[in-house]
Design a protein around this motif. Structure first.
Motif, PDB file in Angstrom:
ATOM      1  N   ARG A 102      45.113  49.476  40.946  1.00 52.45           N
ATOM      2  CA  ARG A 102      46.438  50.122  40.995  1.00 52.45           C
ATOM      3  C   ARG A 102      47.319  49.467  42.063  1.00 52.45           C
ATOM      4  NH1 ARG A 102      44.807  54.603  40.642  1.00 52.45           N
ATOM      5  NH2 ARG A 102      45.544  55.204  38.586  1.00 52.45           N
ATOM      6  N   ARG A 103      46.738  49.153  43.206  1.00 56.18           N
ATOM      7  CA  ARG A 103      47.510  48.480  44.253  1.00 56.18           C
ATOM      8  C   ARG A 103      47.953  47.099  43.789  1.00 56.18           C
ATOM      9  NH1 ARG A 103      46.278  50.389  49.637  1.00 56.18           N
ATOM     10  NH2 ARG A 103      47.536  48.638  50.393  1.00 56.18           N
ATOM     11  N   SER A 104      47.118  46.413  43.021  1.00 53.67           N
ATOM     12  CA  SER A 104      47.495  45.107  42.471  1.00 53.67           C
ATOM     13  C   SER A 104      48.692  45.257  41.536  1.00 53.67           C
ATOM     14  CB  SER A 104      46.315  44.495  41.707  1.00 53.67           C
ATOM     15  OG  SER A 104      45.205  44.287  42.544  1.00 53.67           O
ATOM     16  N   ALA A 105      48.666  46.301  40.713  1.00 50.85           N
ATOM     17  CA  ALA A 105      49.780  46.538  39.787  1.00 50.85           C
ATOM     18  C   ALA A 105      51.059  46.869  40.551  1.00 50.85           C
ATOM     19  CB  ALA A 105      49.419  47.673  38.826  1.00 50.85           C
ATOM     20  N   GLU A 106      50.936  47.660  41.594  1.00 51.57           N
ATOM     21  CA  GLU A 106      52.115  47.985  42.401  1.00 51.57           C
ATOM     22  C   GLU A 106      52.682  46.732  43.058  1.00 51.57           C
ATOM     23  OE1 GLU A 106      50.498  50.893  45.036  1.00 51.57           O
ATOM     24  OE2 GLU A 106      50.768  52.558  43.613  1.00 51.57           O
ATOM     25  N   LEU A 107      51.788  45.863  43.537  1.00 48.00           N
ATOM     26  CA  LEU A 107      52.232  44.613  44.143  1.00 48.00           C
ATOM     27  C   LEU A 107      52.949  43.749  43.113  1.00 48.00           C
ATOM     28  CD1 LEU A 107      52.173  42.740  46.656  1.00 48.00           C
ATOM     29  CD2 LEU A 107      49.984  41.859  45.813  1.00 48.00           C
ATOM     30  N   ALA A 108      52.353  43.625  41.935  1.00 47.55           N
ATOM     31  CA  ALA A 108      52.967  42.819  40.876  1.00 47.55           C
ATOM     32  C   ALA A 108      54.319  43.389  40.474  1.00 47.55           C
ATOM     33  CB  ALA A 108      52.038  42.755  39.669  1.00 47.55           C
ATOM     34  N   GLU A 109      54.397  44.696  40.325  1.00 51.30           N
ATOM     35  CA  GLU A 109      55.651  45.332  39.922  1.00 51.30           C
ATOM     36  C   GLU A 109      56.729  45.100  40.972  1.00 51.30           C
ATOM     37  OE1 GLU A 109      56.347  49.428  37.705  1.00 51.30           O
ATOM     38  OE2 GLU A 109      56.000  49.758  39.842  1.00 51.30           O
ATOM     39  N   THR A 110      56.381  45.236  42.233  1.00 48.17           N
ATOM     40  CA  THR A 110      57.341  45.033  43.326  1.00 48.17           C
ATOM     41  C   THR A 110      57.870  43.605  43.340  1.00 48.17           C
ATOM     42  OG1 THR A 110      56.265  46.724  44.673  1.00 48.17           O
ATOM     43  CG2 THR A 110      57.634  45.117  45.829  1.00 48.17           C
ATOM     44  N   LEU A 111      56.990  42.642  43.047  1.00 45.58           N
ATOM     45  CA  LEU A 111      57.365  41.224  43.110  1.00 45.58           C
ATOM     46  C   LEU A 111      57.926  40.693  41.797  1.00 45.58           C
ATOM     47  CD1 LEU A 111      54.263  39.973  45.125  1.00 45.58           C
ATOM     48  CD2 LEU A 111      56.588  40.297  45.998  1.00 45.58           C
ATOM     49  N   GLY A 112      57.907  41.510  40.746  1.00 41.41           N
ATOM     50  CA  GLY A 112      58.417  41.061  39.454  1.00 41.41           C
ATOM     51  C   GLY A 112      57.459  40.166  38.705  1.00 41.41           C
ATOM     52  N   ALA A 113      56.172  40.275  39.011  1.00 43.72           N
ATOM     53  CA  ALA A 113      55.155  39.472  38.323  1.00 43.72           C
ATOM     54  C   ALA A 113      54.691  40.225  37.083  1.00 43.72           C
ATOM     55  CB  ALA A 113      53.974  39.193  39.236  1.00 43.72           C
ATOM     56  N   PRO A 114      54.692  39.599  35.901  1.00 42.61           N
ATOM     57  CA  PRO A 114      54.354  40.318  34.675  1.00 42.61           C
ATOM     58  C   PRO A 114      52.870  40.427  34.373  1.00 42.61           C
ATOM     59  CG  PRO A 114      55.034  38.089  34.146  1.00 42.61           C
ATOM     60  CD  PRO A 114      55.208  38.244  35.626  1.00 42.61           C
ATOM     61  N   THR A 115      52.013  39.768  35.170  1.00 40.57           N
ATOM     62  CA  THR A 115      50.586  39.699  34.844  1.00 40.57           C
ATOM     63  C   THR A 115      49.725  40.053  36.044  1.00 40.57           C
ATOM     64  OG1 THR A 115      51.028  37.910  33.272  1.00 40.57           O
ATOM     65  CG2 THR A 115      48.745  38.209  33.952  1.00 40.57           C
ATOM     66  N   VAL A 116      48.717  40.884  35.794  1.00 39.40           N
ATOM     67  CA  VAL A 116      47.646  41.130  36.760  1.00 39.40           C
ATOM     68  C   VAL A 116      46.349  40.649  36.130  1.00 39.40           C
ATOM     69  CG1 VAL A 116      46.245  42.891  37.915  1.00 39.40           C
ATOM     70  CG2 VAL A 116      48.741  43.068  37.944  1.00 39.40           C
ATOM     71  N   VAL A 117      45.671  39.739  36.804  1.00 38.93           N
ATOM     72  CA  VAL A 117      44.381  39.222  36.337  1.00 38.93           C
ATOM     73  C   VAL A 117      43.283  40.120  36.885  1.00 38.93           C
ATOM     74  CG1 VAL A 117      42.789  37.266  36.367  1.00 38.93           C
ATOM     75  CG2 VAL A 117      45.267  36.867  36.262  1.00 38.93           C
ATOM     76  N   VAL A 118      42.353  40.505  36.004  1.00 39.14           N
ATOM     77  CA  VAL A 118      41.265  41.386  36.415  1.00 39.14           C
ATOM     78  C   VAL A 118      39.959  40.911  35.787  1.00 39.14           C
ATOM     79  CG1 VAL A 118      41.805  43.003  34.547  1.00 39.14           C
ATOM     80  CG2 VAL A 118      40.468  43.798  36.505  1.00 39.14           C
ATOM     81  N   HIS A 119      38.856  41.027  36.537  1.00 40.95           N
ATOM     82  CA  HIS A 119      37.530  40.684  36.020  1.00 40.95           C
ATOM     83  C   HIS A 119      36.890  41.906  35.375  1.00 40.95           C
ATOM     84  CE1 HIS A 119      36.853  37.203  39.149  1.00 40.95           C
ATOM     85  NE2 HIS A 119      37.891  36.999  38.361  1.00 40.95           N
ATOM     86  N   PRO A 120      35.962  41.694  34.438  1.00 40.58           N
ATOM     87  CA  PRO A 120      35.153  42.824  33.960  1.00 40.58           C
ATOM     88  C   PRO A 120      34.377  43.439  35.124  1.00 40.58           C
ATOM     89  CG  PRO A 120      34.803  40.855  32.601  1.00 40.58           C
ATOM     90  CD  PRO A 120      35.565  40.417  33.813  1.00 40.58           C
ATOM     91  N   PRO A 121      34.002  44.712  35.020  1.00 43.50           N
ATOM     92  CA  PRO A 121      33.251  45.348  36.105  1.00 43.50           C
ATOM     93  C   PRO A 121      31.899  44.686  36.345  1.00 43.50           C
ATOM     94  CG  PRO A 121      34.119  46.990  34.570  1.00 43.50           C
ATOM     95  CD  PRO A 121      34.323  45.652  33.934  1.00 43.50           C
ATOM     96  N   PHE A 122      31.439  44.741  37.596  1.00 43.87           N
ATOM     97  CA  PHE A 122      30.077  44.324  37.911  1.00 43.87           C
ATOM     98  C   PHE A 122      29.095  45.361  37.361  1.00 43.87           C
ATOM     99  CE2 PHE A 122      32.223  42.016  41.479  1.00 43.87           C
ATOM    100  CZ  PHE A 122      31.779  40.743  41.152  1.00 43.87           C
ATOM    101  N   THR A 123      27.858  44.938  37.159  1.00 41.26           N
ATOM    102  CA  THR A 123      26.862  45.828  36.559  1.00 41.26           C
ATOM    103  C   THR A 123      26.584  47.064  37.409  1.00 41.26           C
ATOM    104  OG1 THR A 123      25.129  44.436  37.534  1.00 41.26           O
ATOM    105  CG2 THR A 123      25.694  44.012  35.238  1.00 41.26           C
TER     106      THR A 123
END
Length: 267
Positions: A83-104
């Motif tokens: 969520r913090r990554s999305a807020e950062l992207a939204e604030t900066l006008g970045a259209p993409t957040v890269v995320v990894h699949p969850p660890f086991t």
């Protein structure tokens, strides 16, 4: 539409995040992908906005802190980090957040991952949460998958993907076939090469065995509208000049093949 080529801030490591903006500007990149990690600047929207303005290169994607070494950045809760990554992207006008699949070991996070991404997509409608293909880990002749439900996100299915060619090399998978499986949901590309030795190498494109040129050439025919982020390892560069040389070569490779004639069919 011209595909923009970004410089991932991970490509300048061990130099700090600020160096990515300086080098992106000097070399002519179209923007920066910020890898959020322990460098405080990478977590600070104000500092990043200042760097983007000073150097004239926008932040166009944000890589959420999903690595083993960033599990305590912002919060031990993976949803809070995303969520913090999305807020950062939204604030900066970045259209993409890269995320990894969850660890086991992130069992609860993994159980709710698909639905949770959907809820975040509703909360941040201007952002694509692009799930990245990963790879199995091979040690002492054994192989294990540290991701749940697996390293290949297309087997689960998500609205958006990041295709990482170095990870394709490490997983011994065909990058063009992976792009086919991602289809119209291919939102972002991490450009790096590999030799298929079973580890994540992130070589300068053209210095490994992956079909980097063919993938880039095929993007227009795939209807790709995202960005290509150069994500290569320069940690062993002997000097700043050597690092610049590698990053310049990666940018020239990307621009050359992105502008090459596109086949009628992607494959």
């Amino acid at each position: 539409m011209t595909t923009r080529v970004l410089l991932s801030s991970s490509s300048v490591f061990p130099e700090p995040t600020a160096a990515a903006f300086q080098l992106a500007s000097a070399l002519g990149y179209d923007g920066v992908e910020v890898m959020v990690w322990t460098d405080a600047v990478s977590q600070d929207a104000g500092a990043l906005r200042g760097l983007a303005t000073h150097y004239g290169v926008p932040v166009l994607s944000v890589h959420s802190p999903c690595l083993l070494v960033t599990q305590r950045v912002w919060s031990p809760d993976p949803w809070e980090r995303l969520r913090r990554s999305a807020e950062l992207a939204e604030t900066l006008g970045a259209p993409t957040v890269v995320v990894h699949p969850p660890f086991t070991w992130q069992r609860e996070y993994a159980r709710s991952f698909v639905d949770g991404l959907g809820r975040l997509g509703d909360e941040f409608p201007g952002i694509r949460f692009a799930v990245e293909n990963m790879y199995p880990v091979r040690m002492a002749g054994r192989e294990f998958v540290p991701y749940m439900p697996g390293w290949n996100p297309t087997e689960t299915g998500y609205p958006a993907y990041t295709l990482d060619l170095s990870h394709c090399a490490a997983s011994h998978s065909d990058a063009l076939e992976m792009a086919d499986m991602m289809g119209a949901a291919l939102a972002h590309v991490h450009l790096g090469d590999g030799t298929g030795e079973g580890r994540d190498e992130h070589l300068v494109p053209g210095r490994g065995t992956q079909p980097c040129a063919e993938l880039l050439t095929s993007l227009a025919g795939r209807g790709f509208s995202g960005s290509v982020a150069v994500e290569v390892s320069t940690r062993r560069a002997r000097s700043r000049a050597d690092r610049e040389s590698d990053l310049r070569a990666a940018l020239e490779f990307a621009r050359q093949h992105l502008s090459a004639p596109t086949p009628v069919d992607a494959r």
